[in-house]
Scaffold this motif. Sequence first.
Motif, short mmCIF file in Angstrom:
data_model
loop_
_atom_site.label_atom_id
_atom_site.label_comp_id
_atom_site.label_asym_id
_atom_site.label_seq_id
_atom_site.Cartn_x
_atom_site.Cartn_y
_atom_site.Cartn_z
N ALA A 1 -20.15 -34.75 21.96
CA ALA A 1 -19.73 -33.38 21.64
C ALA A 1 -18.22 -33.22 21.78
O ALA A 1 -17.57 -32.57 20.96
CB ALA A 1 -20.47 -32.40 22.56
N THR A 2 -17.66 -33.85 22.83
CA THR A 2 -16.22 -33.77 23.05
C THR A 2 -15.45 -34.44 21.92
O THR A 2 -14.46 -33.89 21.41
CB THR A 2 -15.86 -34.44 24.39
N LEU A 3 -15.90 -35.61 21.52
CA LEU A 3 -15.23 -36.32 20.43
C LEU A 3 -15.34 -35.55 19.12
O LEU A 3 -14.41 -35.56 18.30
CB LEU A 3 -15.81 -37.72 20.28
N ALA A 4 -16.46 -34.89 18.91
CA ALA A 4 -16.63 -34.08 17.70
C ALA A 4 -15.62 -32.93 17.69
O ALA A 4 -15.04 -32.60 16.64
CB ALA A 4 -18.06 -33.54 17.64
N SER A 5 -15.38 -32.32 18.86
CA SER A 5 -14.39 -31.24 18.95
C SER A 5 -12.98 -31.77 18.69
O SER A 5 -12.17 -31.13 18.01
CB SER A 5 -14.45 -30.59 20.34
N LEU A 6 -12.68 -32.96 19.25
CA LEU A 6 -11.37 -33.56 19.01
C LEU A 6 -11.18 -33.87 17.53
O LEU A 6 -10.10 -33.64 16.95
CB LEU A 6 -11.22 -34.85 19.83
N GLU A 7 -12.22 -34.38 16.90
CA GLU A 7 -12.14 -34.70 15.47
C GLU A 7 -11.91 -33.44 14.64
O GLU A 7 -11.16 -33.47 13.64
CB GLU A 7 -13.42 -35.41 15.03
N GLU A 8 -12.54 -32.35 15.03
CA GLU A 8 -12.37 -31.09 14.30
C GLU A 8 -10.91 -30.64 14.32
O GLU A 8 -10.35 -30.24 13.29
CB GLU A 8 -13.27 -30.02 14.92
N VAL A 9 -10.28 -30.73 15.50
CA VAL A 9 -8.86 -30.37 15.61
C VAL A 9 -8.01 -31.35 14.83
O VAL A 9 -7.06 -30.98 14.13
CB VAL A 9 -8.44 -30.35 17.10
N TRP A 10 -8.34 -32.63 14.94
CA TRP A 10 -7.59 -33.68 14.24
C TRP A 10 -7.56 -33.41 12.74
O TRP A 10 -6.51 -33.45 12.10
CB TRP A 10 -8.23 -35.02 14.55
N LYS A 11 -8.72 -33.16 12.17
CA LYS A 11 -8.81 -32.95 10.72
C LYS A 11 -8.09 -31.67 10.27
O LYS A 11 -7.66 -31.55 9.12
CB LYS A 11 -10.27 -32.91 10.30
N LYS A 12 -7.96 -30.75 11.19
CA LYS A 12 -7.26 -29.51 10.87
C LYS A 12 -5.77 -29.76 10.69
O LYS A 12 -5.13 -29.17 9.81
CB LYS A 12 -7.50 -28.50 11.99
N PHE A 13 -5.21 -30.65 11.49
CA PHE A 13 -3.76 -30.87 11.46
C PHE A 13 -3.33 -32.09 10.65
O PHE A 13 -2.26 -32.10 10.04
CB PHE A 13 -3.23 -30.99 12.90
N VAL A 14 -4.14 -33.15 10.67
CA VAL A 14 -3.78 -34.36 9.90
C VAL A 14 -5.01 -34.82 9.10
O VAL A 14 -5.58 -35.89 9.37
CB VAL A 14 -3.26 -35.49 10.82
N PRO A 15 -5.44 -34.02 8.14
CA PRO A 15 -6.65 -34.37 7.38
C PRO A 15 -6.51 -35.67 6.60
O PRO A 15 -7.50 -36.30 6.23
CB PRO A 15 -6.83 -33.18 6.44
N GLU A 16 -5.28 -36.08 6.32
CA GLU A 16 -5.07 -37.30 5.54
C GLU A 16 -5.30 -38.56 6.35
O GLU A 16 -5.43 -39.65 5.78
CB GLU A 16 -3.65 -37.31 4.95
N ARG A 17 -5.35 -38.44 7.68
CA ARG A 17 -5.50 -39.63 8.53
C ARG A 17 -6.91 -39.64 9.13
O ARG A 17 -7.33 -38.66 9.76
CB ARG A 17 -4.46 -39.65 9.65
N PRO A 18 -7.65 -40.73 8.97
CA PRO A 18 -9.00 -40.82 9.55
C PRO A 18 -8.94 -40.68 11.08
O PRO A 18 -7.98 -41.10 11.72
CB PRO A 18 -9.48 -42.21 9.15
N PHE A 19 -9.99 -40.10 11.64
CA PHE A 19 -10.09 -39.93 13.10
C PHE A 19 -10.74 -41.17 13.70
O PHE A 19 -11.93 -41.41 13.53
CB PHE A 19 -10.91 -38.67 13.42
N ASN A 20 -9.95 -41.99 14.37
CA ASN A 20 -10.46 -43.20 15.02
C ASN A 20 -10.08 -43.16 16.50
O ASN A 20 -8.98 -42.73 16.86
CB ASN A 20 -9.88 -44.46 14.39
N TYR A 21 -10.98 -43.60 17.33
CA TYR A 21 -10.73 -43.53 18.77
C TYR A 21 -11.19 -44.82 19.43
O TYR A 21 -12.03 -45.55 18.92
CB TYR A 21 -11.47 -42.34 19.38
N ARG A 22 -10.62 -45.08 20.61
CA ARG A 22 -11.01 -46.21 21.45
C ARG A 22 -11.00 -45.75 22.89
O ARG A 22 -10.06 -45.06 23.32
CB ARG A 22 -10.03 -47.38 21.27
N PHE A 23 -12.01 -46.13 23.64
CA PHE A 23 -12.03 -45.82 25.06
C PHE A 23 -11.21 -46.86 25.81
O PHE A 23 -11.36 -48.07 25.59
CB PHE A 23 -13.47 -45.80 25.60
N ILE A 24 -10.35 -46.40 26.70
CA ILE A 24 -9.46 -47.30 27.43
C ILE A 24 -10.24 -48.32 28.26
O ILE A 24 -9.87 -49.50 28.32
CB ILE A 24 -8.51 -46.50 28.34
N ASP A 25 -11.34 -47.87 28.89
CA ASP A 25 -12.08 -48.81 29.72
C ASP A 25 -12.71 -49.92 28.89
O ASP A 25 -12.78 -51.08 29.33
CB ASP A 25 -13.15 -48.08 30.55
N GLN A 26 -13.11 -49.61 27.66
CA GLN A 26 -13.66 -50.65 26.78
C GLN A 26 -12.56 -51.60 26.30
O GLN A 26 -12.77 -52.82 26.20
CB GLN A 26 -14.36 -50.01 25.59
#
Length: 799
Positions: A636-661
Amino acid sequence: MWKNYLKISFRNLRKRKLYTGINLIGLTIAIVSFLAICLYIQHEWSYDKMYADYDRIYKFNQEFVSQGESQLVASTPSSLIPTLIEEIPEVETGTLVFDISIFSSVLIDAGEGNQEEKSFAYADENYFKVFDFELLSGSPAHVLAEPNQIVLTRSTAERYFGDAGSASGKILKVEGTDFTVSGVMEDFPSNSHMEFDFLASFKSHRHGKNPEWSPSNYYTYVKLKAGTDVSAFESKVEQIKEKYLGNELAEYGYKTSFHLQPVSNIHLGDQSLSSIKPGTDIRYLYIFGIVALLLIAIGIINYVNLATAEATERNKEVGLRKAMGAGRGQLFGQFVSESMLLTFGATVLSVLCLYLILPKFSQIGGVPLSTNSLMNPIGIGFMVGLIAIVGLLAGMYPSLILSGMEPIKALANKTKMGGGAWVRKSLVVFQFFVSIGLLIATFIVKNQLDHMQNVSLGYDREQVVALTYHYSMRNVAETMKSEMLRSGAASSIALAGDMPIHIQAGYKIFPGGDNQREFMITGYSTDEDIVKTLNLAILAGTDLNENDISRAEANESKAIIPIILNESAIKEMGWEPEEAIGKIVNFGFSDARIKAVVGDFYFNSMHEDIGPLGIFRDQGNANVMLVKIPSGNPSATLASLEEVWKKFVPERPFNYRFIDQEYAQLYRSEERVGVIFTLFSGIAVFIACMGLFGLVSYVALRRTREISIRKVLGATQKDVVSVLASDFFKLLLVASVLAIGFGLWFSDTWLQSFANKVEFSPMPYILAVMLVLLLAGLTIGYRSWKVFRLNPAKTLKSE
């Protein structure tokens, strides 16, 4: 003659099913393991040997030296190779590669929307002259000769255009700029240290148009002319360096030099050097090679033990053959042919098994392996040699024992085995020494891996997500951060040049201000929120804030910038944390005032000690957005982050990595070692226990009359087990002592490469010994139970 040997050998093996089954299974498992490890070693050893004249291709590494401290890096300036080509006649050609993924991802658009790509590099026009990778379309001399050209790999062309053959001439947008697909190459082989999806012409990059002697961000390769004296060539490179860099570096108190590294040595070379693709520590190949030989040895020992134990059962056969005129050489050939036949059958089964298990083993080893190399003339010759060597080693000693029996004593069943019992005991000790030793090594490796995953790194890596940050996002970065925080999807956000697990930028502290020491230091470009996001411990002073001047602003105004140093940097200057606050130091690019001191934290692999580190505001060089998310449901948290991401930089795909991984990925080689040790130590124990089962079976059969008499006289099953187990457990205890000695040596040797290592614990040794003793006890107990169940009346009657 040999036809007769084989026919009789086949009949004998078919007649003694238990003996044949145990040996066949043991040898098959040992040979499968040996071949699998050999294929892995062969693949790792073959890296970068597929190029024509690979022995004339070298990579340059650059060394920086200051005040006795040296730092070796894998990259060099962009001016190096064009200067060498122009000024040194021994250079046949050379090329330069700029791996852009070191800094950021790249947006690629083929007309269907942007895709974020990491495997992207720039290469100059000589790339395919140095590395003769197969081009499916395009000319090697022209595909990277002009600006805005790009070469795709086959799989990448198929991914973007559906068909590799139709990709040439198409247009790809790279970060909004049109690039023409000038060629398609075959995918990079798995045994190349390079691995890209896109190669763009270096002339498209600003340093490709105007090469410079700084910065050193480029991989440089040179192909020397045949017969070149490498030492003489390096001397000329030293002259070039002095000519173009000597005076400039002297001003800053640096010395530098360029070192050649054979391209075939990159993968197995210095693992502290960053590379396009992770390498392998060559020590692991030696370890795996020893393990492979030990597994073959255990399989051979099984055969020798069972054959010598069974020798008394073949007394009459040997006596009769000798009475009929058979010579010792003929008997030797007969018995060796049995071991050869058994080894041949085990090898055939091994190859069949290898086809089935190789995909899984490839996954474990992290490299694609194939049996194709076993099917060519060299591979077939290797297996024929393996059959001959294993068959001869397995059959030689038993054959010498059996063929040396005296006919009269053999027919009267009065032959004694002489030293055979001691040989068997020694071999049993060796088998279980190997088994217990491998188990101890497995537990030691696992303990260190667990330690690295659980040890405090000095910062909070849990619940921290890394989002790819691109310089084009600068104008909206602060607004994005505010919106992510307001949405509740983030509790803290920081922009940084690197993820905290691997901070790379090298700087230097010069004498000046309040400090007179000179030393190398790592620099961390961030914004003011890094301490809060990573939960760094402030030992003294106050955190950075948005009003603090940034590096870029300080460079323009020559102002003093605030900086945070770690504890190691403060100790290097001889200060205490509270004493250091407010002091001025020369941080290389400008004067800096120490605003805070943070506790040491691991910003690189635990193979290295924690070194000096400086943290300063420099959002302009940020490559990653570190987001501390609240605990709970990450989806749910990542979905919220993606929503904000797409609002400001829709041209860039939303990709994430967990630091511990990502942190866990630092130790892939060590994890691979742990898995392989676990697998093959289990196999070693299994083979050894299977051999023990066979030995106990023969001992029990020879002592059936004794056991039956003991049972009649009131002996319990426990008594029978004690009779059969006592000698074997003495041997296992000797093997345990030797294995513990090996474990202590292995622990000291293997853990030397880690700056932070697990403390000594007796548990790996206790667990390994107890596990093997338990399995051996179950093996002996089961076979004793089978003998104990025999009816004494029938047994004694037959006797």
